[in-house]
Write a protein that holds these residues in place. Structure first.
Motif, PDB file in Angstrom:
ATOM      1  N   HIS A   7      42.983  39.806  12.888  1.00  0.00           N
ATOM      2  CA  HIS A   7      43.104  40.892  11.986  1.00  0.00           C
ATOM      3  C   HIS A   7      42.846  42.218  12.656  1.00  0.00           C
ATOM      4  CE1 HIS A   7      38.537  40.399  11.780  1.00  0.00           C
ATOM      5  NE2 HIS A   7      38.747  41.801  11.370  1.00  0.00           N
ATOM      6  N   HIS A  39      44.915  39.178   5.128  1.00  0.00           N
ATOM      7  CA  HIS A  39      44.001  39.560   4.416  1.00  0.00           C
ATOM      8  C   HIS A  39      42.746  39.163   4.887  1.00  0.00           C
ATOM      9  CE1 HIS A  39      47.169  39.700   1.474  1.00  0.00           C
ATOM     10  NE2 HIS A  39      46.632  40.880   1.081  1.00  0.00           N
ATOM     11  N   LYS A  42      39.299  41.567   5.407  1.00  0.00           N
ATOM     12  CA  LYS A  42      39.280  42.574   4.476  1.00  0.00           C
ATOM     13  C   LYS A  42      38.348  42.501   3.342  1.00  0.00           C
ATOM     14  CE  LYS A  42      43.917  44.131   5.405  1.00  0.00           C
ATOM     15  NZ  LYS A  42      45.283  44.510   4.850  1.00  0.00           N
ATOM     16  N   THR A  43      37.526  41.259   3.269  1.00  0.00           N
ATOM     17  CA  THR A  43      36.730  40.762   2.283  1.00  0.00           C
ATOM     18  C   THR A  43      35.257  41.179   2.561  1.00  0.00           C
ATOM     19  OG1 THR A  43      36.567  38.588   2.963  1.00  0.00           O
ATOM     20  CG2 THR A  43      38.142  39.058   1.492  1.00  0.00           C
ATOM     21  N   GLU A  44      34.522  41.398   1.617  1.00  0.00           N
ATOM     22  CA  GLU A  44      32.661  41.799   1.937  1.00  0.00           C
ATOM     23  C   GLU A  44      32.216  40.583   2.534  1.00  0.00           C
ATOM     24  OE1 GLU A  44      30.743  43.055  -1.334  1.00  0.00           O
ATOM     25  OE2 GLU A  44      32.549  44.332  -1.843  1.00  0.00           O
TER      26      GLU A  44
END
Length: 57
Positions: A7, A39, A42-44
């Motif tokens: 990423h 994705h 991009k997450t916590e």
């Protein structure tokens, strides 16, 4: 050789998706791998994450 987080290197995304999918995917789940890699990061909680070993650039 260096290990990279996919990423963090969007220019390698297409190659990474193709490689991971060819090794572990099926005919039905190419878009699943693509979506996960797009994705990732991009997450916590930071899941999923994909890494690649790069040899000689």
């Amino acid at each position: 050789m260096k290990i990279i987080a996919v990423h963090e290197h969007p220019h390698l995304l297409d190659s990474a998706v193709q490689f991971f999918w060819e090794k572990w995917g099926t005919e039905e789940n190419f878009t699943f791998y693509q979506d996960c890699m797009i994705h990732s990061g991009k997450t916590e909680d930071g899941i999923p994450r994909f890494y690649a070993a790069i040899l000689d650039e």
